[in-house]
Design an enzyme around this catalytic site. Sequence first.
Site, short mmCIF file in Angstrom:
data_model
loop_
_atom_site.label_atom_id
_atom_site.label_comp_id
_atom_site.label_asym_id
_atom_site.label_seq_id
_atom_site.Cartn_x
_atom_site.Cartn_y
_atom_site.Cartn_z
N GLU A 199 72.52 10.36 31.16
CA GLU A 199 72.02 11.03 32.36
C GLU A 199 72.51 12.47 32.50
OE1 GLU A 199 72.79 8.51 35.75
OE2 GLU A 199 71.21 7.10 35.16
N GLU A 314 67.02 2.39 31.82
CA GLU A 314 67.86 1.84 32.89
C GLU A 314 67.00 1.58 34.11
OE1 GLU A 314 71.48 3.51 34.35
OE2 GLU A 314 72.08 4.32 32.40
#
Length: 429
Positions: A199, A314
């Site tokens: 991320e 995710e």
Amino acid sequence: MKHLVVMFFGALLFIFQNRGVLAEDGFMKTRGVQLVLNGVPYYGHGFNAYWLMYMGTDPSERVKVSSALREAKEHGLTIARTWAFADGGYRALQTSPGSYDERTFRGLDFVISEAKKNGIKLILSLVNNYYNYGGKKQYVEWARSQGQSLSSEDDFYTNFLVKGFYKNHIKTVLTRINTLTGVAYKDEPTIMAWELMNEPRCTSDPSGKTIQAWIMEMASYLKSIDGNHLLEVGLEGFYGSSNPKKNPNNYPIGTDFIANNQIPDIDFATVHAYPDQWLTGSSYEDQVSFLNSWVSGHIQDAQNILKKPVLFAEFGRSLKESGYTTSQRDRMFTVVYSGIYSSARGGGAAVGGLFWQLLAEGMNNFQDGYGVVLSESSSTVGLIAEESRKLNEIRKKYARLRNIEKWKRARESRRDRFWSGNKANGTEN
């Protein structure tokens, strides 16, 4: 011609007897918007388990790694995403720039070995955006301790010394020889892909130029060492200037789903999805509506603009907050799974989803509200198993078609040789 007929039925018998067997060996590749394994389009269903190396470091806790991967295999899961980093702190992999703890590295060796035994492909992330397990903050602190004047964690992306630390980590991990298998990581087909960062964000430069330059530099460097494996960035899927209105609450985090994934060395796109975190002030129905658009929009953009595969790397729904229920989580899973399956069955860009997160029994300390224990019967586990079954059926369909095509080509080749031989012997008639 009798022997050709026998060959035909023999080949068909072989195909149907082996239609449930899919070889998991070999390096994952891409072909257009599809992942491909051994020449067959690949649709993978899997999970996140960031803790695998952490547990693998302690021999007394390795049973949790083994049991989690074994249960994953039993539920048809074929991809695991996990950390190949732990920068400073307890059970560190990299204790200081360029220095590594062999015990922790052996823990990662064990994870790869166990995944190989269970036919599970690994996506290995190389650094964290967050301070958990060190991340870019630790890299910046290491550089400061060596005299660098750095004002922000985002200097991770631009400072020459920090970038050198990170490149060294890439090289060290990729060239590691597994003590259990004897195979270098860069030559290990159990590894499906590398991930540059979990991320990545650069809030100090919302234009996206800083992240874009960093991705280009690091992707090129990694590919110069390892030409076998796929590479992805680790993006959440936020848009920059390409389409900021698609973002939840107009997140200005310095990444762009389109521009970042258009970099040639990036092989496939990733998307994360957490409406419960991103839309905290919204109703549950609004979160579901957003998730529907988020999933379908990214699939369309991967298909039509990027022309690359997209993995939902995710997603989840926490049960930790008061009022959050399993049925709400199931509905979120169903939205993601339905979008993936709808695309996959038509040969589209969505190639799979990895829920956050898989836990083994006895891991209550790792429970963040999103954890799923496969040995504990629940409606969510049922959804996971069903998605595995559906995506595996698509893979088997492609495998059967490929086997039939291979047999047809072999038959035509043998037939041509048969007739050319008869001509040569003067027995054509």
